[in-house]
Scaffold this active site. Sequence first.
Site: not given
Length: 226
Positions: A125, A192-194
């Site tokens: 991301r 994805t990352c968050t």
Amino acid sequence: MSRARSRIAGVISVLGELLITAGVVLALFVVYSLWWTNVLADRAAARMSDDVRDGWKANNAPQGLDTRDGIGFLHVPAMKNGEVLVKRGTDPKKLNDGIAGYYTEPIASALPWQPRGNFTLAAHRDGHGAKFHNIHKIKEGDPVVFETKDVWYVYKVYKTLPKTSKYNVDVLDPVPKESGKTKPGRYITLTTCTPVFTSDYRYIVWGELVREERVDRERTKPAELR
């Protein structure tokens, strides 16, 4: 000025210089992480993408072949990031090349041309191409298209999960029940990352295949991409 005051002033001066230096180093690191790694990743991805398309033109990459170059291209108009090359595996070092990878573990991904299953993908991301940086802009009903040598696979987003544990592997199940599905089908999952600039949680987008289109000689894009 007394010697004591002079020494204190000297110490403060040195500390100030060190803090300034540290600030400059930190700023350079941020620039490297969030900008320069994107530049390098985009260059690498462009080279690999050219290799894939050259192979397709040479007719030596039949449908379904998992080559070292990649299996096709992901197109998500809502993310406005162009085409994204997809290769095997989700090792962060490989994703650093500005691509997306499909899962081989802990739950192996299905591939689009298979009659049932969940095509599960991951990408960075932030930094290293940041191909899923704008994943939060994807809404229910948006198209997600996967391009192979011979077929366009057109999916429709039906559910998003803005935050879940990074240990939640159920989102990758062949039937992603957490998305509301209960029967086998042909699904796609983007992960994805968050939040942004962290890897504490995962952001999930689910879609379902709505149709396939054969690729014509001119490689005319599906209506969703025009």
